[in-house]
Design an enzyme around this catalytic site. Sequence first.
Site, PDB file in Angstrom:
ATOM      1  N   ASP A  80      15.735  -1.209  50.176  1.00 46.57           N
ATOM      2  CA  ASP A  80      16.601  -1.874  49.203  1.00 46.57           C
ATOM      3  C   ASP A  80      17.119  -0.771  48.289  1.00 46.57           C
ATOM      4  O   ASP A  80      16.536   0.319  48.204  1.00 46.57           O
ATOM      5  CB  ASP A  80      15.853  -2.965  48.414  1.00 46.57           C
ATOM      6  CG  ASP A  80      16.853  -3.907  47.723  1.00 46.57           C
ATOM      7  OD1 ASP A  80      18.062  -3.562  47.646  1.00 46.57           O
ATOM      8  OD2 ASP A  80      16.446  -4.979  47.251  1.00 46.57           O
TER       9      ASP A  80
HETATM   10  C1  BGC Z   1      19.745  -5.952  46.143  1.00 47.78           C
HETATM   11  C2  BGC Z   1      20.094  -6.083  47.621  1.00 47.78           C
HETATM   12  C3  BGC Z   1      21.491  -5.587  47.861  1.00 47.78           C
HETATM   13  C4  BGC Z   1      21.576  -4.156  47.396  1.00 47.78           C
HETATM   14  C5  BGC Z   1      22.946  -3.529  47.596  1.00 47.78           C
HETATM   15  C6  BGC Z   1      19.987  -4.548  45.646  1.00 47.78           C
HETATM   16  O1  BGC Z   1      19.828  -4.483  44.268  1.00 47.78           O
HETATM   17  O2  BGC Z   1      18.397  -6.296  45.953  1.00 47.78           O
HETATM   18  O3  BGC Z   1      19.969  -7.420  48.039  1.00 47.78           O
HETATM   19  O4  BGC Z   1      21.815  -5.689  49.214  1.00 47.78           O
HETATM   20  O5  BGC Z   1      21.275  -4.104  46.000  1.00 47.78           O
HETATM   21  O6  BGC Z   1      23.876  -4.100  46.743  1.00 47.78           O
END
Ligand code: BGC
Length: 768
Positions: free
Chosen positions: A234
Site C-alpha cells: 500500500d
Molecule cells: C490507499 C490505497 C490506494 C493507495 C493509492 C492508499 O493510501 O490505502 O487503497 O490504492 O493509497 O492511492
Amino acid sequence: MSEQSKNHKARAQELVSQMTLEEKALLLSGNGSWTTHPLERLGIPSIFMTDGPHGLRKALGPNIAESVPATCFPTASALASTWNTELIKQVGAAMAQECQANDVQILLGPGNNMKRSPLGGRNFEYFSEDPTLAGQLAASYIQGVQSEGVGTCLKHFAVNNQEFERMVNSSNLDERTLREIYLPAFEIAVTQAQPWSVMCSYNKVNGVYASENHLLLEDILREEWGFEGAVVSDWGAVHDRVKGIMAGLNLEMPGSGDVNRKKIIEAAKTGLLPVQRLDEVVASLVAVVLKAAESRKTGVTFDVEQHHALARQVAGESIILLKNEDNLLPLDVGAKKKIAVIGAFAKEPRYQGAGSSQVNPTRISNAYDELLALVGGSERIRYASGYDIEGVTTAQLLEEARQQAKDADVAIVFAGLPDSHESEGFDRSTLDMPEGHNRLIDAVSQVQPNTVVVLMNGSAITMPWLGRVKAIVEGWLTGQAGGGAIADVLTGRVNPSAKLAETFPMRLEDTPTATEFPGLNQQAHYGEGVFIGYRYYDKRNITPLFPFGFGLSYTTFAYSELTFSAPSIKDTETLTVQLKVRNTGKVAGKEIVQLYIREDRPVVSRPDKELKAFTKVALEPGEEKTVSFTLKQRDFAYYNTALHRWVVNPGRFDILVGGSSRDLPLRKHVQVETTQVTVPTLTRNSMVKEFKKHPKGQEAYTLLKNVIMGSFEEKRHVKRTPQEEYAWKKAEMSTLVFVNDMPAYKLINFSEGKFTEQMLNDILAQVQ
Ligand code: BGC
C-alpha cells in the site's frame, strides 16, 4: 499455472539473469507515485497503476484532486447489495476499457476487507461483513477487469479493518478468526480469479507488518492459495524493505528514490539478502510487467453514454427498499399528485466516497432533476433544501421543509452522511446521521403521513425516526448515475432487488466491537473472534435494525421444495441442494436466494449459521424457477487450530434457505461423515486422558493411570464398612479426575521417580 503465465515467468527469469544488482534494486521500487521503472536496456517497459476501485482515478499531476474524467460507479457497499456477480463483472469490464483508453495497466481494487465495525471509515469501499459474499463479488470484479487485459490489485491484505492509526496499528487476532473470517474473502478471490497483483496493507497482523509478513505473503498467499502475481505495498506501507523482500513483497509504492534501493544493494552485498531470493522477487514482478505490456491495447475509446447507462443500471440494482408500509412506493405519479422533494442531497447528491477512490465523473445526475424528467410537470414537484453541506439545519430551513411537505401528497426526504462523516483516513465517531438530517425527517413526518426517506451513505446508520416514516430507500453512494437510479426505483421503472450485505444495528452498543474498536496504544484486540456481523447478532440474540441479507421488492416471493441429492454424505462428496422460488406478486422482480449452514453440535463455538451460497433469480409474475447449489467439504468445516487445517466435525448440519438471514423458510438437515480421522500426536505434555481417546493408546492409558491409581487397584478387594467403602469410592473418583487431567510427564515427579523418563519414552514410542 496457465501457459501464458509460465511463459512470462520463464522470460522474466531469463531477463533477471541478465540484470545487474543495481537494476534489480531499481525495479523493486516505483518510479514516482503511479508507475514502475522501465529497463530499456532489456526491453522492460514501465506500467501505470491507478485507483480504483469504483472507477478510474488517473491523476493528471501530483495533485490527486485532478484526474481524468471517468465513469464513477457505485461504491463497494452498493455494488455488494446487488449480490449480482454477472453485473459486477460487467462493471469491471467497463472500468477496464476506460483503463485501456487511458493507458493504465493495473486498477487498484477491489477492496476486500471485512466490515468488522460499522464505524470503519472505509466501509463504503468494502463489500461485506461476510467472507463468502465478499469473496465471490471480489472474484467477479477481478474477472471482469482482467477480461479486458487490465490487471487488478486486490487490497488491503490483510486484517485491515480500521482507519484509525492505520500505518502503525497491529490487528491482533487468533488463528481461527484469521482463517474463518479475515482471510477467506481474499482466498476465494485469489483462487477463483487470480488477480495480477495483491496490495499488502499498512497495518501489522499480530505484531508483524503486513509488508513483512512471511506467513501472509508467502506461506498463505503463494504456497497455499497458489497466487502467481506480484505483491505491491500500500502507498507507504513499507517499513523495512529488506525484510519485505524476504517475506515476499515485490514492489514498493510509491517509489522511495534511492533510499531503499541502497539498502537492498547493501543487504545483497553483505549476504543478508540472498541473491536467489532477490531474483525470485524481481522475476515475479517482471512477469506481471510483461503480461501487462502484452495486454496493452492501443486506440481504445469508450462510450461515455453507454457506461453512464451501465452505472445507472447497476445503481438501480444496488438500491435497497428497507421499508414500504401501505405500498407507498412506487410513487403514484398520477397527473394531479404533488411531490415534495426535501433535502439538499436531492440536488447535490453524495454519490462517492472520499480518499484515494475519488473519481472525476464524466457526468453527474441528481434525483431531483431525474424525478422531474420522469414525473414531468415542475409545478407538481416542490423542493426545500432542509440542511447545509455539513447537515446542519435551522428553524427556518425546517419551516420551509414543513411548508413544502404539508401541501404535497407525498414527501421524499433525502438524508445520509456528509463527506466529513466517512472517508478513507479516519473512522466514524458515531453511527448517527447528522442531527440536522434526523430533525428534518422528524419535522417532515410530523406534517406529512406519506413520508419516504432516501438515504445516501456508505455504511450503516441509526434510524430513530424509523416508525414515523412509511418508506425507506437505502440509496448508498451509487455513483454518478445514482440520481437517475433513485428516480427509477421511486417511480417503479426499476423494481428494487438489492439486499443488505452488512447488518444495520439498532445502536452502537449492540455492535460486536462496541467496547473494543478501534483499539488503544496501536493495538486492536479482535476479542469478538469469529463473531462479526450477523454471526454476532445471531449468537447474542440481538435484534438488528435490519438484518444481513434483508431487502424488499415491489413483488413477493415464495420458497418451496427443498431437496438434497442424498440424506447423508461423506466429507469427500458434494451435496446438491435444490429448491423452488416463485414470484407471487404482480410485477417482474429479482430475488436473492441465500443458503446458510448451521452445525448442530459443534466442538468449537461456531456461529448460529453462516452464508455458504447465494444466487439472484429473475422472475416474471407467477413464474417459478428451480435453484441449485453444490456444497462441499469446506462449506461444513471449521478451522482446527491444533491441526492447522479445515476439519469437518461429523454429525448433523442444518441447511437453511430463504431471502434474508432472519427469514429462512426452508430447512432440512444432512448428516456429514468425516473421512479424515484426526489422530492427535501424543507427547510428554499430553494429558493422561488424551491417551485413552487415541486409537493406539488404550494400553498406554492403563499404564499411565496406574502409576497413581495402582494403589487403589491393589486394595480394591479389602473388606470395608459401608461408610469406609463410600469414602473410598469418593477418593478414587477424585483421584482419577486429577490423574486424567495431568500431563503425562508429571507422573515422574508424583511417583517420586518410580515411573521413569525411560518408561514414558517407551510408552510414547508405542503410540506413534
Ligand atoms: C490507499 C490505497 C490506494 C493507495 C493509492 C492508499 O493510501 O490505502 O487503497 O490504492 O493509497 O492511492
